[in-house]
Enzyme design. Sequence first.
Site, PDB file in Angstrom:
ATOM      1  N   LEU A  37       0.824  -1.204   0.000  1.00 39.91           N
ATOM      2  CA  LEU A  37       0.000   0.000   0.000  1.00 39.91           C
ATOM      3  C   LEU A  37       0.861   1.259   0.000  1.00 39.91           C
ATOM      4  CD1 LEU A  37      -2.708  -1.045   2.614  1.00 39.91           C
ATOM      5  CD2 LEU A  37      -2.935  -0.985   0.118  1.00 39.91           C
ATOM      6  N   GLY A  38       1.989   1.199   0.684  1.00 38.03           N
ATOM      7  CA  GLY A  38       2.869   2.357   0.743  1.00 38.03           C
ATOM      8  C   GLY A  38       4.026   2.102   1.676  1.00 38.03           C
ATOM      9  N   ARG A  39       4.880   3.119   1.750  1.00 45.47           N
ATOM     10  CA  ARG A  39       6.050   2.973   2.603  1.00 45.47           C
ATOM     11  C   ARG A  39       6.346   4.294   3.279  1.00 45.47           C
ATOM     12  NH1 ARG A  39      11.893   1.800   0.732  1.00 45.47           N
ATOM     13  NH2 ARG A  39      12.681   3.383   2.074  1.00 45.47           N
ATOM     14  N   GLY A  43       8.971   1.867   7.791  1.00 46.31           N
ATOM     15  CA  GLY A  43       8.400   0.588   7.421  1.00 46.31           C
ATOM     16  C   GLY A  43       7.540   0.636   6.183  1.00 46.31           C
ATOM     17  N   LYS A  60       1.438  -3.357   8.946  1.00 48.07           N
ATOM     18  CA  LYS A  60       2.605  -2.481   8.956  1.00 48.07           C
ATOM     19  C   LYS A  60       3.789  -3.229   9.540  1.00 48.07           C
ATOM     20  CE  LYS A  60       3.968   2.220   9.947  1.00 48.07           C
ATOM     21  NZ  LYS A  60       3.487   3.526  10.429  1.00 48.07           N
ATOM     22  N   ASP A 154       3.522  14.362  12.252  1.00 47.35           N
ATOM     23  CA  ASP A 154       3.643  14.284  10.798  1.00 47.35           C
ATOM     24  C   ASP A 154       2.277  14.488  10.141  1.00 47.35           C
ATOM     25  OD1 ASP A 154       5.126  14.015   8.481  1.00 47.35           O
ATOM     26  OD2 ASP A 154       4.939  11.837   8.422  1.00 47.35           O
TER      27      ASP A 154
END
Length: 166
Positions: A37-39, A43, A60, A154
Amino acid sequence: MSSSLEPADAAEEEQSQDPRFRIGAIWGGRYILRRVLGRGGAGTVFAAEHVFVKRPVALKLPHVDSANASAGFARLRREMDVLARIRHPGVVDIIDGGEIDGVPFIAMHLLEGRTLSGLLAARSRLEPVEVAKSGMAIARTLAAVHEAGVIHRDFKPSNVLISSEA
């Protein structure tokens, strides 16, 4: 709200070096990795499926082959502790978490949707009613996070998931 994630291209290449993180692999004896899905900095998040209950999850996992692996492990454990304390419709639920073979993990409810930054890129302009509705939902979520004693360090449009489930 999600953690900081970037498109999955580099993540897939990096994680594929370790057979435990290849798409189709069964990670930790209980999660089939379906797609990246993403990084983020610490991780990668996979769409996965629990082997026994057949439930889709966002899994995750920290980067294990980097020089900063131990820092990533510690960060993921802190994130797990924080997510476990917060109960709010705008914060993803943890389904499972812990450590398998020395690697910490978090399994979360898999939400379908797009990030706020993706929505803005696709549409360039949102209607005032949409902005007000989304803004209030984000404010309520951040208030719940702050009430739990957490400062989201973030917060940005790419970390806000707009989901039909919310």
